[in-house]
Design a protein around this motif. Structure first.
Motif, PDB file in Angstrom:
ATOM      1  N   ILE B 288       0.859  -1.178   0.000  1.00 42.12           N
ATOM      2  CA  ILE B 288       0.000   0.000   0.000  1.00 42.12           C
ATOM      3  C   ILE B 288       0.903   1.238   0.000  1.00 42.12           C
ATOM      4  CG2 ILE B 288      -1.912   1.187   1.165  1.00 42.12           C
ATOM      5  CD1 ILE B 288      -2.525  -1.416   2.622  1.00 42.12           C
ATOM      6  N   TYR B 289       0.586   2.206  -0.869  1.00 45.84           N
ATOM      7  CA  TYR B 289       1.449   3.379  -1.011  1.00 45.84           C
ATOM      8  C   TYR B 289       0.671   4.657  -0.765  1.00 45.84           C
ATOM      9  CZ  TYR B 289       4.207  -0.101  -3.532  1.00 45.84           C
ATOM     10  OH  TYR B 289       4.899  -1.219  -3.870  1.00 45.84           O
ATOM     11  N   LEU B 290       1.408   5.702  -0.310  1.00 52.37           N
ATOM     12  CA  LEU B 290       0.826   7.043  -0.269  1.00 52.37           C
ATOM     13  C   LEU B 290       0.814   7.597  -1.688  1.00 52.37           C
ATOM     14  CD1 LEU B 290       2.472   8.810   2.831  1.00 52.37           C
ATOM     15  CD2 LEU B 290       0.138   7.960   2.580  1.00 52.37           C
ATOM     16  N   VAL B 291      -0.274   8.212  -2.056  1.00 49.92           N
ATOM     17  CA  VAL B 291      -0.357   8.775  -3.404  1.00 49.92           C
ATOM     18  C   VAL B 291       0.544   9.999  -3.500  1.00 49.92           C
ATOM     19  CG1 VAL B 291      -1.844   9.996  -5.025  1.00 49.92           C
ATOM     20  CG2 VAL B 291      -2.662   7.919  -3.893  1.00 49.92           C
ATOM     21  N   ASP B 292       1.474   9.976  -4.425  1.00 55.66           N
ATOM     22  CA  ASP B 292       2.272  11.162  -4.735  1.00 55.66           C
ATOM     23  C   ASP B 292       2.865  10.985  -6.132  1.00 55.66           C
ATOM     24  OD1 ASP B 292       4.314   9.387  -4.453  1.00 55.66           O
ATOM     25  OD2 ASP B 292       5.290  10.410  -2.780  1.00 55.66           O
ATOM     26  N   PRO B 297      -2.369   8.195  -8.379  1.00 51.47           N
ATOM     27  CA  PRO B 297      -3.620   7.513  -8.062  1.00 51.47           C
ATOM     28  C   PRO B 297      -4.060   6.650  -9.232  1.00 51.47           C
ATOM     29  CG  PRO B 297      -3.994   9.843  -8.500  1.00 51.47           C
ATOM     30  CD  PRO B 297      -2.519   9.658  -8.426  1.00 51.47           C
ATOM     31  N   ALA B 298      -4.529   5.448  -8.952  1.00 51.62           N
ATOM     32  CA  ALA B 298      -4.987   4.552 -10.008  1.00 51.62           C
ATOM     33  C   ALA B 298      -6.488   4.413  -9.867  1.00 51.62           C
ATOM     34  CB  ALA B 298      -4.308   3.190  -9.873  1.00 51.62           C
ATOM     35  N   ALA B 305      -7.792   7.919   3.463  1.00 52.16           N
ATOM     36  CA  ALA B 305      -7.638   7.400   4.818  1.00 52.16           C
ATOM     37  C   ALA B 305      -7.150   8.497   5.746  1.00 52.16           C
ATOM     38  CB  ALA B 305      -6.636   6.238   4.817  1.00 52.16           C
ATOM     39  N   ASP B 306      -7.275   8.252   7.059  1.00 44.07           N
ATOM     40  CA  ASP B 306      -6.741   9.174   8.068  1.00 44.07           C
ATOM     41  C   ASP B 306      -5.593   8.492   8.795  1.00 44.07           C
ATOM     42  OD1 ASP B 306      -8.634  11.266   7.679  1.00 44.07           O
ATOM     43  OD2 ASP B 306     -10.125   9.942   8.624  1.00 44.07           O
ATOM     44  N   ILE B 307      -4.504   9.218   8.984  1.00 41.70           N
ATOM     45  CA  ILE B 307      -3.363   8.652   9.712  1.00 41.70           C
ATOM     46  C   ILE B 307      -3.607   8.792  11.213  1.00 41.70           C
ATOM     47  CG2 ILE B 307      -0.887   8.802  10.110  1.00 41.70           C
ATOM     48  CD1 ILE B 307      -0.542   9.839   7.309  1.00 41.70           C
ATOM     49  N   ALA B 343      -4.934  13.666   6.415  1.00 40.74           N
ATOM     50  CA  ALA B 343      -5.844  12.910   5.559  1.00 40.74           C
ATOM     51  C   ALA B 343      -5.107  12.651   4.258  1.00 40.74           C
ATOM     52  CB  ALA B 343      -7.127  13.679   5.306  1.00 40.74           C
ATOM     53  N   VAL B 344      -5.009  11.371   3.885  1.00 36.57           N
ATOM     54  CA  VAL B 344      -4.188  11.032   2.718  1.00 36.57           C
ATOM     55  C   VAL B 344      -4.952  10.112   1.779  1.00 36.57           C
ATOM     56  CG1 VAL B 344      -1.959  11.284   3.860  1.00 36.57           C
ATOM     57  CG2 VAL B 344      -3.196   9.109   4.030  1.00 36.57           C
ATOM     58  N   ASP B 345      -4.406   9.982   0.559  1.00 41.47           N
ATOM     59  CA  ASP B 345      -4.931   8.995  -0.373  1.00 41.47           C
ATOM     60  C   ASP B 345      -3.952   7.833  -0.462  1.00 41.47           C
ATOM     61  OD1 ASP B 345      -7.259  10.219  -0.979  1.00 41.47           O
ATOM     62  OD2 ASP B 345      -6.412  11.419  -2.627  1.00 41.47           O
ATOM     63  N   LEU B 346      -4.504   6.617  -0.452  1.00 41.73           N
ATOM     64  CA  LEU B 346      -3.659   5.426  -0.519  1.00 41.73           C
ATOM     65  C   LEU B 346      -3.959   4.688  -1.806  1.00 41.73           C
ATOM     66  CD1 LEU B 346      -4.203   4.071   3.108  1.00 41.73           C
ATOM     67  CD2 LEU B 346      -2.239   5.378   2.276  1.00 41.73           C
TER      68      LEU B 346
END
Ligand SMILES: Nc1ncnc2c1ncn2[C@@H]1O[C@H](COP(=O)(O)OP(=O)(O)OP(=O)(O)O)[C@@H](O)[C@H]1O
Ligand SMILES: [Mg+2]
Lengths: 286, 367
Positions: B288-292, B297-298, B305-307, B343-346
């Protein structure tokens, strides 16, 4: 943790104070054996003045009876050390390591037996010794009125303590060492003899010492099961001395008592180092 | 030596130590017994050693049943976690002990002990008392004692767990090299999965006395047959969450609340065919990766998600995140600078996704 200087002084002072009464007692004993009479800690001569030192109390060392008593004491003590030593180290190991039917009952049984005072058993033991005495050939050595008989009874009375003590020491040993030895090719007996026994040496030393002292100072059992001077050990001999002479010569009694202590003192001097190591050695094992 | 365990069991009036263990160890292999504390690793090992008597099943060495053979006649060497050295003997006394019992000649003993000691790098410590050695040196002595009688089978019971991390690393390599070089069949008990993964030819995963899996390390990691194995092998452990697999216009999707992911076709199809309703889906934290920039993003594989927690592991950060009340662990590069509360996208890499039946806990892909 480092003890402060003041704290150390305090503990020394406390220790010294607490042994003063004992020291006074022993000082009196030594002075008394060398005087005709004593008043307090001072030797007194016939005129009531200070003085009158003499060696006459020690004349008994040139008589055969005391040496015979000493030999008997030694025989009892040594027989006990050997008998209790062998039975306790092997029995303690078995009780610590093996599961067998009756193990629990045996353990509680010995503990209960230990609670019985020897006095309660005297009459029963008398009958046992009479039977043993009736056995041909060896009967004379292990029956009533024999040093062997006394030693046998004393061993039996000492065993519960010995077995429990040794079991405790074996319980503290890791199983891994034993398993390693079994895998290395040793049989059960070899494991016990070459691997386990050396680990409990401090325990064996302590047990040997307790047993030796108990045997050396034994009074009730020898007194009850022996008749006459030939089989008397030191404490019994001392008692005969007190009851045979009237008025009692306390200075002679003190000298004989002192004489009885000498082997123990020598024993202590030589084993002091070992005894002080018992605790340290016991915890070093693991 | 080939070792076969067949339904091997041990229990003590009610307490089960090992339950019908069946496995086959090829000659020259090193097999690791891996499992949590109390799962029966030591029990099984001690049965192989002959210390414990099995309450059921058989042990075969090279086809011969050895259940009744005494430990000393099994031709084994064993290394213990506690080292189990004889403290009243010197290093020489310890290593030579098995040979002295066998009544090998004095000169031969001297020769063989010296050879083994040199091999273990303790050749100059032979006259030392055991108490005068460091833990690492003691473990070498213990290994030397096991090797000196040239055993057919070596047994290790967590031999390195009393050593510090660095020494453990060196010893691990050394033991593996020795074992491979001498070609001695070995059983290696450990609860350290890295140790098992790096050293073993095959790993037996145990729990509660039961053999859960017996496989080569890669297969345990990539093709876990049970939920337990999937969760136990791999560190940090795999994420599990309940989903439903839905087939929608040619695609398979995993759905549950806010979770909605497009699944790889082959795995999803296989799982969907065997699933009865909901399934447990497994994704490893490193997939699982952080979107950057490096992980764009796929479509269909990205969730927000929230860290909730950040645990620095040195080179990486282990994030605890929630996606609509579902908690997951995510392993990310330290340089991402993730902070609690973000708040991040995974983005999910689902090429290695796993599916399990929630009832039987068996894999829907490999079991
Ligand atoms: N001698 C014994 N008597 C009774 N129960 C035992 C005995 N030895 C082990 N057990 C039990 O058997 C189970 C397995 O124990 P075992 O020692 O094999 O675990 P393990 O996998 O080696 O654990 P660890 O990683 O902690 O060493 C445990 O539940 C334990 O309590
Ligand atoms: Mg264990």
């Amino acid at each position: 943790m480092a003890t402060g200087k003041v704290g150390r002084r305090f503990s020394y002072a406390f220790l010294i104070l607490s042994i003063v009464p004992i020291l006074i007692g022993y000082t009196w004993l030594v002075i008394a054996t060398l005087s005709t009479r004593t008043q307090g800690l001072l030797p007194i001569n016939a005129e009531g003045g200070i003085g009158g030192l003499t060696l006459s109390n020690w004349k008994f060392v040139f008589e055969g009876d005391i040496w015979n008593a000493m030999l008997n004491s030694l025989l009892i003590a040594v027989a006990m050390v050997i008998g209790v030593g062998i039975a306790s180290t092997s029995g303690g190991y078995a009780l610590s390591r093996f599961k067998f039917p009756g193990r629990k009952a045996f353990l509680t049984g010995t503990l209960v037996l230990h609670a019985f005072k020897a006095e309660m058993l005297l009459i029963a033991i008398f009958f046992v010794l009479r039977w043993l005495g009736a056995i041909p050939v060896i009967g004379d050595y292990i029956g009533f009125n024999s040093v062997g008989g006394v030693a046998l009874v004393m061993v039996a009375l000492e065993l519960p303590l010995g077995i429990w003590l040794m079991k405790g020491f074996f319980d503290n040993l890791s199983w891994d060492m034993e398993r390693a030895a079994l895998i290395d090719g040793a049989g059960r007996f070899r494991v016990w003899w070459q691997i386990m026994l050396p680990q409990v040496r401090p325990g064996i030393a302590a047990l040997a010492l307790f047993t030796f002292i108990a045997g050396w100072n034994a009074y009730l059992v020898p007194f009850t099961f022996t008749i006459g001077a030939k089989v008397a050990n030191m404490p019994v001999f001392l008692n005969q001395l007190i009851s045979d002479t009237a008025p009692v010569n306390w200075n002679l009694v003190a000298a004989v008592g002192m004489f009885q202590m000498i082997p123990l003192i020598i024993f202590f001097i030589f084993t002091q180092e070992l005894l002080l190591n018992i605790y340290a050695g016991g915890s070093k094992g693991t | 030596m080939r070792v076969e365990l067949d339904n091997l069991s041990k229990s003590w009036d009610g307490v089960v130590g090992a339950d019908r263990i069946t496995l086959d160890i090829q000659d020259g292999d090193l097999v690791a017994f891996l499992g949590p504390s109390g799962c029966g690793k030591t029990t099984t090992l001690l049965m192989v050693a002959g210390i414990y008597k099995p309450t059921g099943g058989t042990i075969k060495f090279d086809g011969q049943v050895v259940n009744e053979v005494a430990p000393k006649d099994r031709g084994i060497g064993m290394v213990f976690q506690s080292y189990a050295l004889y403290p009243h003997m010197t290093v020489y006394g310890n290593i030579s002990y098995p040979l002295r019992i066998q009544k090998v000649s004095k000169s031969e003993i001297r020769e063989r002990v010296q050879k083994v000691a040199d091999m273990m790098g303790i050749g100059d410590l032979l006259d030392r008392k055991i108490a005068q050695l460091s833990g690492g040196q003691q473990q070498r002595v213990s290994l030397g004692r096991a090797l000196v009688k040239e055993p057919q089978l070596l047994l290790f019971d967590e031999p390195l767990s009393n050593l510090d991390a660095r020494l453990r690393l060196t010893m691990r390599g050394e033991i593996k090299r020795l074992q491979e070089g001498m070609g001695i069949t070995s059983i290696y008990v450990t609860h350290d999965q890295v140790e098992a993964m790096t050293m073993a030819d095959k790993i037996a995963v145990m729990s509660d006395g039961v053999l859960q899996a017996y496989d080569v390390p890669e297969d345990l990691y990539d093709h876990p047959k049970t939920l337990f194995v999937a969760g136990f092998v791999g560190n940090p452990p795999m994420n599990f969450f309940d989903v439903e697999i839905m087939a929608t216009n040619g695609d398979f999707r995993a759905k549950s609340g806010a979770i909605d992911l497009v699944l790889p076709y082959d795995r999803a199809k296989k799982a969907a065919e065997r699933a009865k309703g909901k399934v447990v889906m497994g994704v490893r934290p490193e997939d699982i990766y952080l979107v950057d920039d490096s992980a764009p993003p796929a479509p269909g594989r990205t969730l927000s998600a929230d860290i909730e927690a950040v645990e620095p592991l040195g080179r990486e950060d282990l994030l605890g995140v929630t996606i609509d009340h579902v908690q997951m662990r995510v392993l990310v590069d330290k340089t991402k600078g993730a902070r609690v509360g973000d708040a991040v996208d995974l983005v999910f890499d689902l090429s290695k996704v796993q599916f399990f039946d929630p009832e039987t806990e068996q894999s829907l892909l490999w079991a």
